[in-house]
Design a protein around this motif. Structure first.
Motif, short mmCIF file in Angstrom:
data_model
loop_
_atom_site.label_atom_id
_atom_site.label_comp_id
_atom_site.label_asym_id
_atom_site.label_seq_id
_atom_site.Cartn_x
_atom_site.Cartn_y
_atom_site.Cartn_z
N UNK A 64 -62.22 1.38 -1.85
CA UNK A 64 -60.75 1.34 -1.77
C UNK A 64 -60.07 2.22 -2.83
N UNK A 65 -60.47 2.11 -4.11
CA UNK A 65 -59.79 2.95 -5.12
C UNK A 65 -59.88 4.44 -4.81
N UNK A 92 -57.18 5.59 -2.42
CA UNK A 92 -55.82 5.69 -2.96
C UNK A 92 -55.70 6.83 -3.96
N UNK A 93 -56.77 7.16 -4.65
CA UNK A 93 -56.64 8.07 -5.78
C UNK A 93 -57.22 9.46 -5.57
N UNK A 132 -63.93 5.20 -9.95
CA UNK A 132 -62.95 6.23 -10.26
C UNK A 132 -63.30 6.97 -11.54
#
Lengths: 318, 378
Positions: A115-116, A119-120, A169
């Protein structure tokens, strides 16, 4: 000051409810160097979790700054937004205390870990899969289990999932909020070793929040002791554990259980309870429970003073 | 670390548990729901009810506007299989009218001489034409008695209309108004509730007070006032739409409250904060994490709110404020039962009540099962 990563300056958090102000965090000042681990200890309700959450912006601090040293200069992590936020959000991540509540039960492990990235980054699905593969390998999860849901995992495995999520990340700082407290002792050791391995590999910096003093002693370079939302003592781990200066630190450390039955320890048993933060005592917040309290302690708040390479907030240390 | 990788499970063990481990939240819920016998039974009943309603014009021997003045207040017709000890298959006897020697009331009795076999999949009488789903014109009916025989499975009313047909055709209204009304309720409740729960502050306060105002109206008088505003000349379809709107205007606050409280409680969950820290924008937070986390509860709440809507429609129609004859619903049918005479002499006219009762009960049991299943970890 080259290897400074983060400067927490005058960070305060006040909860307001029905006209009563509860000061959960007062004027925290802390400089974190790159690659170090700072242990943050204190009893329940002392504000250590609040501190961690304010730093990652899980909750909004009332005042103060969190200066984040990046390649492009120093930014206040608490104030950035928009494109800058999207850019630096990933650098400060968090591992949660409760491995059950912090994973969305409706998502597969793969979705949780990836998920991260969605988004990033603008990674393709293939790249995301590779990244997830790599990270699950590193935290010691079986890749075959990626399509499963969190309910199929034990606490230790879930904590690994949480670690994988915060690591994917490649952040610079990780706030570990009681990251091992919910786990069995044997699993705790595994996770601690994992965190240490990862730190070496990625040059990570940890804010390690815990009430487990032996774990903190093992993993931290420096330790911050907190009481009622305030800094009480900050120093190098071994110095602080061998020779605690502040009476509260002394009491706290004397509570550590000793595995050796022949060692007798003089337990300092604190009287009374932690004062209500909505109505803190005058002067030093610790004075009602302190054996050495003087009149000065009752009236004036002790400043944080450097003493023997350590910062201590106590009138009686001279 | 190796501890987790080399799980010493035997192969068969892994196979068995695999299904459980790979089950999504919805999968787990379905599993749990299937174990709830009462809920499964109720679901079965409801599926049959709704299928019957959908194919109502085909199953009902008569249309809503058909009647037969010769057979007024007829008892339910018994269906026979044997005539004088001989098997003839399903049939009914012909009917003749007699006077009761004591009360002098006209009575319809079986004419034992005349056998009218029941035929299936027949073209109905003129007047029984219908358009299935409003699209396909047809006059095909499930069953009919030969040689002018009459089958009134649930008897007839005081205009000679077949009650069985009317119960089935009435279910089209009585079972679908609640569903449409509930969907409207969900749209209103979800929108207003999430506004209040997500933003909080003064928006929340205003909405809370509004909910309290709406809820403090006594329901039946409010329904009556609103329904009295429906012009009597309106077509049944329009009345239907207006009734759904009236019902949902009264019932949205309940759902809005549920949604609001779910939003507030889920906002504090660790996994929501975790998603925010991983950089999830607000919209993703709501659609990917928050709404899915309480969707199951909303579905339960929806199911549980249908019974009150069924009762609501029935009440309105019973009071003569909803649909009017010849359009029919269960409430319209029960209008005839508000006379002592009915209960004394024509008690079969209470049959529609059984269906109201059964459908309300079935929805409640199904809701119970869904609620138990909604939280598969407990």
């Amino acid at each position: 000051m080259d290897n400074v990563l983060l400067e927490i300056k005058d960070l305060s958090k006040v909860y307001e409810s029905k006209g009563v102000n509860v000061k959960a965090l007062s004027n925290i000042n802390l400089t974190v160097k790159k690659g170090e681990t700072i242990g943050i200890v204190g009893e329940s309700g002392c504000g250590k979790t609040t501190l961690g959450r304010c730093v990652v912006r899980g909750i909004d601090a009332t005042s103060g700054e969190v200066l984040f040293h990046t390649d492009e200069g120093v930014i206040d992590f608490l104030k950035i937004k928009g494109a800058q936020m999207r850019r630096y959000r990933k650098d400060i991540q968090m591992i949660f205390q409760d491995p059950y509540a912090s994973l969305d039960p409706r998502m597969t492990v793969f979705d949780i870990i990836s998920e991260p990235l969605r988004y990033n980054t603008k990674m393709s699905n293939r790249e995301i899969e590779q990244a997830v593969d790599r990270i699950t390998d590193q935290v010691g999860l079986n890749k075959a289990y990626l399509r499963r849901y969190p309910h199929a995992f034990s606490g230790g495995q879930r904590q690994r999932i949480g670690i994988a999520r915060s690591l994917i990340l490649q952040p610079k700082l990780i706030v570990c909020d009681e990251a091992v407290s919910a786990l069995d002792v044997s699993i705790q050791a595994q996770i601690i070793n994992l965190l240490e391995d990862l730190q070496r590999e990625y040059d990570l910096t940890y804010l390690f929040i815990s009430h487990a003093l032996s774990v903190v002693r093992h993993i931290s370079n420096r330790v911050l002791v907190m009481y009622l939302g305030r800094m009480v003592e900050l120093g190098e781990t071994e110095d602080l554990f061998r020779n605690p200066l502040h009476p509260y630190t002394k009491a706290l450390l004397s509570a550590v259980p000793q595995p050796d039955p022949d060692v007798t320890i003089d337990r300092i048993v604190l009287e009374g309870e932690v004062p209500n933060p909505a109505n803190p005592p005058s002067g030093c917040p610790f004075h009602p429970r302190c054996a050495y309290a003087t009149d000065q302690c009752r009236k004036e708040m002790p400043p944080l003073k450097e003493y023997d390479g350590r910062l201590v907030a106590c009138w009686n240390i001279k | 670390m190796g501890l987790f990788k080399s799980k010493n499970n035997t192969h068969s063990d892994e196979k068995k548990s695999d299904k459980y481990y790979y089950a999504s939240q919805w999968g787990l819920m379905a599993r749990k729901f299937r174990k709830h016998k009462l809920a499964m039974g109720s679901t079965f009943v409801l599926v049959i009810f709704y299928l019957t309603a959908i194919f109502g014009n085909f199953i009902a021997p008569q249309g809503t506007e058909q009647y037969d003045g010769k057979f007024v207040n007829c008892k339910p017709t018994p269906v026979h299989y044997f005539h004088e000890g001989k098997f003839v298959g399903p049939f009914v006897y012909g009917m003749k009218t007699e006077r009761d020697p004591v009360t002098f009331m006209a009575q319809h009795v079986e004419d034992r001489e005349k056998i009218c076999r029941i035929k299936f999949f027949t073209q109905g009488d003129p007047g029984g034409e219908y358009k299935w789903l409003g699209l396909f014109p047809s006059n095909l009916h499930l069953f009919e008695a030969e040689d002018g025989g009459k089958i009134f499975l649930f008897g007839t009313d005081n205009m000679g209309r077949d009650l069985f047909s009317r119960v089935i055709l009435g279910s089209q209204i009585s079972l679908f108004i609640p569903v449409v009304g509930m969907l409207l309720t969900v749209v209103l409740g979800l929108a207003i509730g999430s506004l209040a729960g997500y933003f909080g502050g003064w928006i929340d306060t205003v909405i809370q007070r509004l909910i309290e105002v709406v809820r403090s109206f006594p329901q039946v008088p409010l329904w009556m006032a609103l329904s009295a505003a429906i012009p009597k000349t309106m077509k049944p379809a329009q009345v239907f739409m207006l009734m759904t709107i009236i019902l949902s205007l009264v019932s949205w606050p309940g759902l809005a409250r549920v949604v609001r409280s779910k939003f507030i409680s889920v906002k504090k969950e660790d996994f929501i904060m975790a998603a925010r820290i991983s950089g999830a924008p607000g919209s993703k937070l709501i659609t990917r994490h928050m709404i899915p986390s309480f969707l199951s509860y909303i579905i339960v709440d929806m199911t549980m709110s249908i019974p009150s809507l069924i009762i609501g429609e029935t009440t309105l129609s019973f009071l003569g404020l909803g649909l009017r004859s010849p359009a029919t619903s269960w409430g319209v049918l029960l209008q005839e039962t508000n006379k002592l005479e009915t209960i004394m002499f024509y008690n079969w006219k209470l049959i529609p009540m059984i269906f109201v009762f059964l459908s309300v009960l079935a929805f409640n049991f199904m809701g119970d099962g869904l609620r138990d299943a909604a939280d598969p970890y407990k």
